[in-house]
Structures are given as structure tokens and as C-alpha cells.
Scaffold this active site. Structure first.
Site, PDB file in Angstrom:
ATOM      1  N   GLU A 133      -0.233   5.198  13.306  1.00  0.00           N
ATOM      2  CA  GLU A 133       0.097   6.334  12.453  1.00  0.00           C
ATOM      3  C   GLU A 133      -0.148   7.661  13.157  1.00  0.00           C
ATOM      4  O   GLU A 133       0.690   8.577  13.088  1.00  0.00           O
ATOM      5  CB  GLU A 133      -0.720   6.279  11.161  1.00  0.00           C
ATOM      6  CG  GLU A 133      -0.359   7.414  10.207  1.00  0.00           C
ATOM      7  CD  GLU A 133      -1.194   7.449   8.952  1.00  0.00           C
ATOM      8  OE1 GLU A 133      -0.778   8.121   7.984  1.00  0.00           O
ATOM      9  OE2 GLU A 133      -2.278   6.820   8.920  1.00  0.00           O
ATOM     10  N   CYS A 147       0.797  -1.221   0.000  1.00  0.00           N
ATOM     11  CA  CYS A 147       0.000   0.000   0.000  1.00  0.00           C
ATOM     12  C   CYS A 147       0.835   1.281   0.000  1.00  0.00           C
ATOM     13  O   CYS A 147       0.289   2.378  -0.011  1.00  0.00           O
ATOM     14  CB  CYS A 147      -0.955  -0.004   1.193  1.00  0.00           C
ATOM     15  SG  CYS A 147      -2.012  -1.459   1.202  1.00  0.00           S
ATOM     16  N   PHE A 170       1.703  -3.497   3.795  1.00  0.00           N
ATOM     17  CA  PHE A 170       2.081  -4.839   4.230  1.00  0.00           C
ATOM     18  C   PHE A 170       3.568  -5.058   3.933  1.00  0.00           C
ATOM     19  O   PHE A 170       4.102  -4.548   2.952  1.00  0.00           O
ATOM     20  CB  PHE A 170       1.271  -5.893   3.480  1.00  0.00           C
ATOM     21  CG  PHE A 170      -0.126  -6.112   4.008  1.00  0.00           C
ATOM     22  CD1 PHE A 170      -0.610  -5.395   5.083  1.00  0.00           C
ATOM     23  CD2 PHE A 170      -0.951  -7.054   3.418  1.00  0.00           C
ATOM     24  CE1 PHE A 170      -1.889  -5.613   5.568  1.00  0.00           C
ATOM     25  CE2 PHE A 170      -2.239  -7.276   3.889  1.00  0.00           C
ATOM     26  CZ  PHE A 170      -2.701  -6.560   4.968  1.00  0.00           C
ATOM     27  N   HIS A 192      -2.478   8.147   5.841  1.00  0.00           N
ATOM     28  CA  HIS A 192      -2.831   6.839   5.294  1.00  0.00           C
ATOM     29  C   HIS A 192      -4.213   6.429   5.806  1.00  0.00           C
ATOM     30  O   HIS A 192      -5.036   5.942   5.040  1.00  0.00           O
ATOM     31  CB  HIS A 192      -1.772   5.815   5.699  1.00  0.00           C
ATOM     32  CG  HIS A 192      -1.862   4.522   4.983  1.00  0.00           C
ATOM     33  ND1 HIS A 192      -1.820   4.431   3.605  1.00  0.00           N
ATOM     34  CD2 HIS A 192      -1.989   3.244   5.435  1.00  0.00           C
ATOM     35  CE1 HIS A 192      -1.916   3.164   3.240  1.00  0.00           C
ATOM     36  NE2 HIS A 192      -2.026   2.411   4.335  1.00  0.00           N
ATOM     37  N   LYS A 205      -9.805   8.278   2.416  1.00  0.00           N
ATOM     38  CA  LYS A 205     -10.183   6.912   2.047  1.00  0.00           C
ATOM     39  C   LYS A 205     -11.671   6.627   2.236  1.00  0.00           C
ATOM     40  O   LYS A 205     -12.201   5.709   1.614  1.00  0.00           O
ATOM     41  CB  LYS A 205      -9.347   5.903   2.826  1.00  0.00           C
ATOM     42  CG  LYS A 205      -7.916   5.764   2.305  1.00  0.00           C
ATOM     43  CD  LYS A 205      -7.177   4.668   3.027  1.00  0.00           C
ATOM     44  CE  LYS A 205      -5.816   4.394   2.381  1.00  0.00           C
ATOM     45  NZ  LYS A 205      -4.869   5.512   2.507  1.00  0.00           N
ATOM     46  N   HIS A 259      -9.855   2.190   0.172  1.00  0.00           N
ATOM     47  CA  HIS A 259      -8.413   1.982   0.249  1.00  0.00           C
ATOM     48  C   HIS A 259      -7.988   1.362  -1.073  1.00  0.00           C
ATOM     49  O   HIS A 259      -8.186   0.168  -1.313  1.00  0.00           O
ATOM     50  CB  HIS A 259      -8.075   1.064   1.419  1.00  0.00           C
ATOM     51  CG  HIS A 259      -6.608   0.908   1.669  1.00  0.00           C
ATOM     52  ND1 HIS A 259      -5.645   1.451   0.849  1.00  0.00           N
ATOM     53  CD2 HIS A 259      -5.926   0.258   2.659  1.00  0.00           C
ATOM     54  CE1 HIS A 259      -4.454   1.159   1.311  1.00  0.00           C
ATOM     55  NE2 HIS A 259      -4.598   0.428   2.412  1.00  0.00           N
TER      56      HIS A 259
END
Length: 428
Positions: free
Chosen positions: A334, A183, A416, A323, A352, A357
Site C-alpha cells: 500500500e 475489508c 481479501f 488501510h 487501526k 482492524h
């Protein structure tokens, strides 16, 4: 002891090599957006800044019966009309990229028919590549046998399908690369292009991310990880970054691409500069294939490196497009890292909830929206933020778009595999 983790670095420290000295910003002269919130920059920005709930959630047939059977989808494109027979040589994620690239190039006032294609680079990130077509052909193999499988599985399923398709469509014959860091892919693609432009490897770069994933296998696996929202009774309220009642992310598809130029090249042709990409930083948690390091040291290191690369101080950053995935752990990790680096003065948003996402495309889409926030002096709201998690120590914009005097902003990505990336942008 074998298998043990090294201690986390102190705040502000980095694991591995440190970014080199800043070498100056590059110009953003064009933006292309293909998102679930809207196709085209004007429509997507208008929808994302309204503060209304998302409207492009669908339940694809391939997801029927799964705990999460919905996703954000791009609507309103007739690919055969737009791309002609070329559409047969592209998976859906590559088609989205080509549409976004065409808009970005036109938006930059460039003519792909007359430029020196050897000086044009293309860098596009994708987490999964053409897995959609791969899945379809796996079903053909199982149900109808090997002689019925399409001969183009390899060229359509590879992660470089978007980059190669954009090169072919635009006649871009300079360096090209497909970036796949989960991502963080779109953000890393823009960071790579920044380095190439600074090094003089190209004059123009088309960079960002593209993704389209409706893979039953991947969705089923991600459901098993409990990473996806299961709010099936109200999908439009499912993605709720930084909200106390969030329960997972919702997959989206799309493409977000920037046209970047060396400043002297943009000046020479009298181009309008919409923003600048001033700094980039990246790191890896070296912790887990799927979970972020809960210390947040990785994303903190990436953001500090981006600030140093941009020669910017934390106090300069007035806005962050975070994010903000709407997962419990990611949002906490985050937000704590952002607070440690930037304090509580920047205005934070996660877009998002309007785009979904978009995985490897997320960084490209969000960098584009960060550039637009700087240009328009307007911060999009975080939709579905009804009750901010009290453990999130940030001022998150909710309800409606917030006018702001911005000269510097950041965009962050976590992926990831422990991939972290950050961009610092400044006003054009």
C-alpha cells in the site's frame, strides 16, 4: 497458457472498465461512530487524536488458547437499554450499526419520524455478517441437539442484518443494500451510496460499515495464515502500522456510518455540511484469495479512479487515512502504491492501532475519521509507530496529532479476494 496471470498494467492504467466522468460531490451532514476507541464521535475522536496507547483490548472466552487470543472491543453500551426488545432480533454487528446510525442521523439534524422514508437509502458493508451468533448456535446444535437451536439463526446471521436493522429502526424505505467485499466493504458501501445519490435514486443515504467478529473458527484459521499479531505479552503494542517490528493485524469491532445527502437537498433544509465525498474508485487484483498483488497495481488503480471521479489532482491530496493493517506485506504494497500516485507530500496515518482492524467496518470508520480530519484540520497519529520501516516511502504521522491545512483527503481499503477501494473527500 492456461492458469497464467495476465501482465500487470502500467502505472496509472486500470484493469477492466474505467470510472465515468465526475458528477460532483455529495454532502456529509452526519457522522456516527461506535469503536473500541470510544462510543460516539466526540469520544472516539478525542481518544484517537491523543496519541496514547489503546485501552480497549480484551481476551474473549471464545479465543482462549489461540496464538492470538485478544481483540479490540466496544465497551459501555447497554444494548437492552438502548434498543429494548429489538436487540433480540439483531446480531451484535447489527446492534452496533443501529447505535451508529442513530448518532449519524441526529448529528445531521434529521428526524427519522418525519422524513420521507422512501427517499432514504441504507448501504452498510460487512465482511462476516452475523457469524458470531451463527457460531454460538453451532455450539448449541453440537452440544444440545437440533431442537434447542434458535429459530432466528437465518435472519440474525445473514450479512444484510445491519442494513435491514437500520432500515427498520429509522423507517428508511428507499433502496438498501448489504455490501460484502471483505475489508473494503465499508468503503464500497459509501461509494455505492455516492452513485445512488448522484443518480437521484435517493435524497439521503446512511452508508458505511459494521462488524463484530469473535469467531473461534475464523480466528484460528487467520492465525494459521499468520496474518494476526501474536504479541500476546503486550496486546496494546501489537497493532503497529508501518512500524519496522510489525507482525500482523489485530481484529477490532465497531461501526462507522455517514449521512450523505444530495447537495441541493442539504441546502434546502439548511444543513451544516461537515465534508464532501467527492470521488470513489474500486478495482480487483485478480490475483489471490488472501494476499495482495505485490505490484500494488490494484490499489493504485482504485486511487487513480477516485481522483479522476473527484476531478482532483494528486497534488490536491494533503492527507490519507491508509488501510495500514500492520501486516508486513500489506503495509509495503500500500505505501509503495500511495507514493507512486501521490508522491511524498501527503501526511499519512493509520488509525487501526486505536480501533483495531474492524474488517468490513474499517472503511466506514476510516472515512468518518477522514471527514473529521478535514473538519478539524487535524491528522490523528499512528500509534505504536516507534521506528518507521525504512522501506515505507511516506511521511507517516506519529507521536501526536498534527495540525494541517487540508482541503482534500483520501481513505483507502484493501480486502481479501483482491478487493481495493478508495474515497476522496473534500472539506465542507
Amino acid at each position: 497458457m492456461a492458469g497464467s496471470r495476465p501482465p500487470a498494467p502500467a502505472p496509472g492504467a486500470t484493469r477492466g472498465s474505467v470510472q465515468g466522468p465526475a458528477q460532483g460531490p455529495v454532502a456529509v451532514t452526519g457522522i456516527g461512530l461506535v469503536t473500541a476507541a470510544g462510543v460516539g464521535v466526540k469520544r472516539a475522536w478525542s481518544e484517537i487524536t491523543t496519541g496514547t496507547r489503546p485501552r480497549s483490548l480484551r481476551r474473549p472466552d471464545s479465543l482462549q488458547g489461540l496464538p492470538c487470543d485478544f481483540m479490540y472491543t466496544v465497551e459501555g453500551i447497554d444494548f437492552e437499554d438502548e434498543l429494548g426488545r429489538d436487540t433480540l432480533l439483531m446480531d451484535r454487528f447489527a446492534r452496533l450499526a443501529v447505535i451508529a446510525a442513530r448518532e449519524a442521523v441526529a448529528n445531521a439534524g434529521l428526524d427519522a419520524a418525519s422524513w420521507d422514508g422512501t427517499r432514504v437509502a441504507v448501504v452498510i458493508g460487512s465482511a462476516h455478517g452475523g457469524l458470531r451468533f451463527y457460531d454460538e448456535q453451532q455450539a448449541v446444535l453440537t452440544d444440545r441437539g437440533p431442537r434447542r437451536v434458535a429459530p432466528k439463526v437465518a435472519p440474525l446471521s445473514v450479512p444484510n442484518g445491519a442494513a435491514s436493522s437500520v432500515c427498520r429502526d429509522l423507517g428508511a424505505r428507499g433502496p438498501s443494500l448489504a455490501v460484502s467485499t471483505a475489508c473494503a466493504s465499508g468503503t464500497d458501501a459509501i461509494g455505492t451510496a455516492l452513485g445512488w445519490l448522484r443518480a437521484g435514486r435517493c435524497d439521503i443515504a446512511v452508508a458505511g460499515g459494521a462488524e463484530s467478529l469473535a469467531s473461534r473458527l475464523v480466528f484460528a484459521s487467520t492465525c494459521q495464515m499468520r496474518a494476526l499479531s501474536t504479541r500476546v505479552d503486550d496486546p496494546a503494542a501489537a497493532c503497529r502500522p508501518f512500524d519496522a517490528d510489525r507482525d500482523g493485524f489485530v481484529v477490532g469491532e465497531g461501526a462507522g456510518l455517514l449521512v450523505l445527502e444530495r447537495p441541493e437537498h442539504a441546502r434546502a433544509r439548511g444543513a451544516a455540511v461537515r465534508a464532501h465525498v467527492a470521488g470513489y474508485g474500486a478495482s480487483n487484483d485478480a490475483f489471490s484469495p488472501v494476499a495482495p498483488d505485490e505490484s500494488g497495481a490494484g490499489i493504485e488503480a482504485a486511487l487513480r479512479a477516485a481522483l479522476a471521479d473527484a476531478d482532483a489532482a494528486p497534488a490536491d491530496v494533503g492527507h490519507v487515512n491508509a488501510h495500514g493493517t500492520s501486516t508486513v506485506i500489506n503495509d509495503l504494497v500500500e505505501s509503495a502504491a500511495l507514493h507512486r500516485v501521490l508522491g511524498d507530500h501527503p501526511l499519512i496515518t493509520s488509525t487501526k492501532a486505536m480501533t483495531g482492524h474492524a474488517l468490513g467496518a474499517a472503511g466506514g470508520i476510516e472515512a468518518a475519521l477522514t471527514a473529521l480530519a478535514l473538519e478539524e484540520q487535524l491528522i490523528p497519529p499512528t500509534v505504536n509507530l516507534d521506528r518507521q520501516d525504512p522501506a515505507v516511502p511516506l511521511e507517516v504521522v506519529a507521536g501526536s496529532a498534527r495540525p494541517a491545512r487540508l482541503r482534500c483527503a483520501a481513505s483507502t481499503s484493501l480486502g481479501f479476494g483482491g478487493h481495493n477501494a478508495a474515497l476522496v473527500l473534500t472539506r465542507g
